[in-house]
Design a protein around this motif. Structure first.
Motif, mmCIF file in Angstrom:
data_model
loop_
_atom_site.group_PDB
_atom_site.id
_atom_site.type_symbol
_atom_site.label_atom_id
_atom_site.label_comp_id
_atom_site.label_asym_id
_atom_site.label_seq_id
_atom_site.Cartn_x
_atom_site.Cartn_y
_atom_site.Cartn_z
ATOM 1 N N ARG A 41 0.824 -1.200 0.000
ATOM 2 C CA ARG A 41 0.000 0.000 0.000
ATOM 3 C C ARG A 41 0.859 1.251 0.000
ATOM 4 N N THR A 42 0.525 2.219 -0.850
ATOM 5 C CA THR A 42 1.142 3.535 -0.765
ATOM 6 C C THR A 42 0.427 4.271 0.358
ATOM 7 N N ASP A 45 1.654 10.151 -0.615
ATOM 8 C CA ASP A 45 2.182 10.603 -1.901
ATOM 9 C C ASP A 45 2.949 11.896 -1.657
ATOM 10 N N HIS A 52 -2.965 8.330 1.507
ATOM 11 C CA HIS A 52 -3.764 7.248 0.928
ATOM 12 C C HIS A 52 -4.159 6.364 2.093
#
Length: 182
Positions: A41-42, A45, A52
């Motif tokens: 999972r990011t 950003d 996120h």
């Protein structure tokens, strides 16, 4: 703070957090991996300065620690452009309310989807006095809960009631904005 120091603090928060880079090896985000090192999972950003979240892969403590690391690093990240020209305003102290307003917006959307636009329908049917009546009901509940020193009564907590107060205020503003020329 150097990139190495940043990465070290990142690993202290959660050993599965790492920096992701673009094809030019410029860091663009923070990634959560599984125990084998595969991306899951990011989390953040760095180019857009946005979280996120969604499935909440990080604990609340980890999330707060990561937010603090990014806040602590904000001047450094902007100053050196290590992470690009990202807009990191969500990390700066002038946006301490964003989590609350995001939660409020999500709650209002969910309730509006579940119940329809019942607030607007009530105002259309009974007039603008619906706004102070709804706010007054919630205000009275806040007064009672705090007077008794209780944080929860039946299924509604003080936190829920304060959120409702803010929600009804936003619904009132929305109604006024949508009907300002009438």
């Amino acid at each position: 703070m150097t990139r190495k120091e940043f990465e070290k603090r990142l690993k202290k928060i959660n050993s599965n957090l790492c920096i992701i880079t673009d094809c030019q090896l410029k860091p663009v985000g923070i990634l959560l991996t599984d125990d084998t090192g595969n991306a899951t999972r990011t989390v953040f950003d760095l180019m857009k300065g946005i979280w996120h979240e969604g499935d909440n892969y990080l604990s609340l403590t980890e999330h707060d620690e990561l937010r603090n690391l990014l806040r602590d690093s904000c001047a450094f990240l902007k100053g050196t452009h290590l992470f690009g020209d990202s807009d990191l305003k969500d990390l700066t102290p002038d946006n301490l309310f964003k989590d609350y307003t995001d939660h409020l917006a999500k709650t209002l959307q969910e309730k509006n989807t579940a119940y329809g636009d019942s607030f607007t329908e009530s105002v259309k049917k009974f007039g603008l006095t619906v706004i102070p009546i709804r706010l007054s009901d919630k205000f009275n509940r806040v007064c009672e809960l705090t007077k008794r020193g209780e944080l929860k009564e039946n299924d509604e907590s003080l936190e829920d009631t304060l959120l409702d107060l803010a929600g009804y205020s936003i619904l009132g503003l929305k109604y006024l904005k949508e009907h300002e020329n009438k």
